[in-house]
Design an enzyme around this catalytic site. Structure first.
Site, PDB file in Angstrom:
ATOM      1  N   LYS A 139      29.982  39.301  28.836  1.00 20.66           N
ATOM      2  CA  LYS A 139      31.218  39.765  29.455  1.00 20.66           C
ATOM      3  C   LYS A 139      30.929  41.006  30.298  1.00 20.66           C
ATOM      4  CE  LYS A 139      35.241  39.544  27.982  1.00 20.66           C
ATOM      5  NZ  LYS A 139      36.525  39.864  27.317  1.00 20.66           N
ATOM      6  N   GLU A 167      30.655  38.937  22.624  1.00 20.63           N
ATOM      7  CA  GLU A 167      30.249  38.090  23.744  1.00 20.63           C
ATOM      8  C   GLU A 167      29.351  38.891  24.695  1.00 20.63           C
ATOM      9  OE1 GLU A 167      33.690  35.583  25.179  1.00 20.63           O
ATOM     10  OE2 GLU A 167      34.728  36.892  23.753  1.00 20.63           O
ATOM     11  N   GLU A 187      46.827  38.461  22.232  1.00 23.66           N
ATOM     12  CA  GLU A 187      45.574  39.219  22.070  1.00 23.66           C
ATOM     13  C   GLU A 187      45.876  40.583  21.489  1.00 23.66           C
ATOM     14  OE1 GLU A 187      43.120  39.876  25.464  1.00 23.66           O
ATOM     15  OE2 GLU A 187      43.234  37.796  26.168  1.00 23.66           O
ATOM     16  N   GLU A 221      33.781  45.826  25.876  1.00 24.08           N
ATOM     17  CA  GLU A 221      34.180  44.454  26.203  1.00 24.08           C
ATOM     18  C   GLU A 221      33.300  43.413  25.512  1.00 24.08           C
ATOM     19  OE1 GLU A 221      36.593  42.955  28.469  1.00 24.08           O
ATOM     20  OE2 GLU A 221      37.549  44.857  28.036  1.00 24.08           O
TER      21      GLU A 221
END
Length: 409
Positions: free
Chosen positions: A322, A319, A265, A328
């Site tokens: 999250k 997203e 990541e 985030e």
């Protein structure tokens, strides 16, 4: 969002990729998270993955819809077993049943090459999780051996960069003493089975933690004076490479110099809260775009110039469900409707091994699930670990980077 609209966007992205993505690349890895209720169907994701030239995808579970959608595309997959599965996977019978149901059934049509068991387990300070980690990895590997799949599918786990005690200079990289027993056993497993060592590395947290002292150009791969590791005389012009080489040094100090390291990541958010310095579309574009350009050169880090950079960008989509700070939910290269979150600046016209035709997308309507489709609460836990990871990096690892930068000032 209906089928015609989404695939209109996908077609536009593919047809004008030479303008959106003008630099040729060889191989990109991408993290495909699904903690959202507005993402396109997996069939609709295939052309998006191809539009950025990604040849490798990392899932946080083994979603059968995704794995089926990518059948016969040639895209390589890392699938995940979340932290909540570690206790069950200690049981060899349960591990073998999981591998049969979630991996074997998709082979060889879908190219699954790796299973990562647990995410950032050792830095959660949860002894139950850490005690279960290696036994779970061993059981999954044994299942692969029993099924005759161990030559094509490896087993590993993903670590936070917070497993490092020292990173300054990169040549002095060392693991935390309190994690040494767990790490030593895990590293022995990697060496015996030939699996890679996965690290999640985010220079963004360095800048966020101290934007007045950390050079933005240094963390964004922009032109800068760079820094020198006085012990090796190696020059570093970006923080990520310094972090990777610190990991190489830590591994070498324990006798694992030849162990492969993959960055599972790394990324940069395009939006954040008021106290999240640097979380802008322009900075995200520079970080991810410049990173991919570096990957296209097929050169390694200063310490390992001949080693391939196996890097998975985080993430494919923004997203919306999250937890945690605004950042985030804004790491995606794409918005949920399939349009770019920002122009990235890469092209896939001559990407090695990529197909110009998006397989599996024709005739499949885009669906909008009412809840997150990922089955891995281990992935949800990434957010809960962010503050711990940030505090460690801010007080130890990235303090070293600040000092390193100042050696040339």
């Amino acid at each position: 969002m209906g089928f015609p609209r989404f695939f209109c966007y996908a077609s536009i992205i593919l047809s004008i990729s030479a303008y959106l993505f003008p630099v040729m690349v060889n191989s990109i890895g991408i993290n495909y998270g699904q903690i959202a209720n507005n993402l396109p169907s997996p069939e609709g994701v295939v052309p998006l993955v191809k539009s950025i030239g990604a040849t490798k995808v990392k899932l946080y579970d083994a979603d059968p819809r995704v794995l089926s959608a990518f059948a016969n595309t040639g895209v390589e997959f890392i699938v995940g077993l979340g932290n909540e599965y570690l206790d069950k996977m200690r049981d060899p019978a349960k591990a073998q049943a999981w591998v049969k149901q979630n991996v074997q059934v998709h082979l060889p049509a879908t190219k699954i090459t790796c299973i990562f068991v647990g995410n950032e387990v050792l830095t959660f300070n949860d002894t139950t999780l850490s005690d279960n980690l290696l036994p779970a990895m061993q059981s999954v590997h044994t299942a692969l051996v029993n099924l005759g799949l161990d030559k094509q599918v490896t087993v590993t786990t993903a670590h936070s960069l917070a497993i490092l005690e020292t990173s300054y200079p990169p040549s002095a990289g060392a693991f935390r003493e309190d994690l040494m027993d767990c790490l030593s056993e895990t590293l022995s497993f990697h060496q015996k089975t030939g699996s890679p060592f996965l690290i999640n590395a985010y220079p963004y947290f360095a800048y966020k933690g101290n934007p007045k002292q950390v050079s933005l150009d240094f963390v964004l791969f922009q032109p800068n004076q760079g820094v020198i590791d006085l012990a090796t005389n190696l020059h570093y012009d970006n923080m990520l490479y310094a972090q990777i080489d610190a990991v190489y040094s830590a591994l070498a100090s324990l006798g694992y110099k030849k162990l492969g390291v993959h960055i599972s990541e790394t990324g940069w958010p395009s939006k954040g809260d008021e106290d999240e310095a640097g979380a802008t579309p322009d900075n995200a574009k520079k970080y991810n775009g410049n990173l991919i350009k570096l990957m296209s050169k097929k050169t390694g880090t200063p310490m390992r110039p001949n080693s391939d950079l196996n890097i998975y960008v985080f993430a494919l989509f923004n997203e919306n469900m999250k937890p945690g700070p605004t950042s985030e939910r804004n790491y995606g290269l794409f918005k949920p409707d399939g349009t770019p979150a920002y122009p990235l600046g890469i092209s896939t016209n001559d990407v090695v091994g990529s197909n110009t035709t998006a397989g599996g997308s024709s005739g499949n309507a885009v669906t909008q699930p009412s809840s997150p489709t990922s089955s891995s609460t281990g992935y949800l836990s990434i957010s809960s670990a962010t503050q711990e990871r940030y505090h460690f990096i801010g007080h130890v690892l990235l303090l070293a980077s600040f000092l390193l930068i100042k050696t040339l000032v």
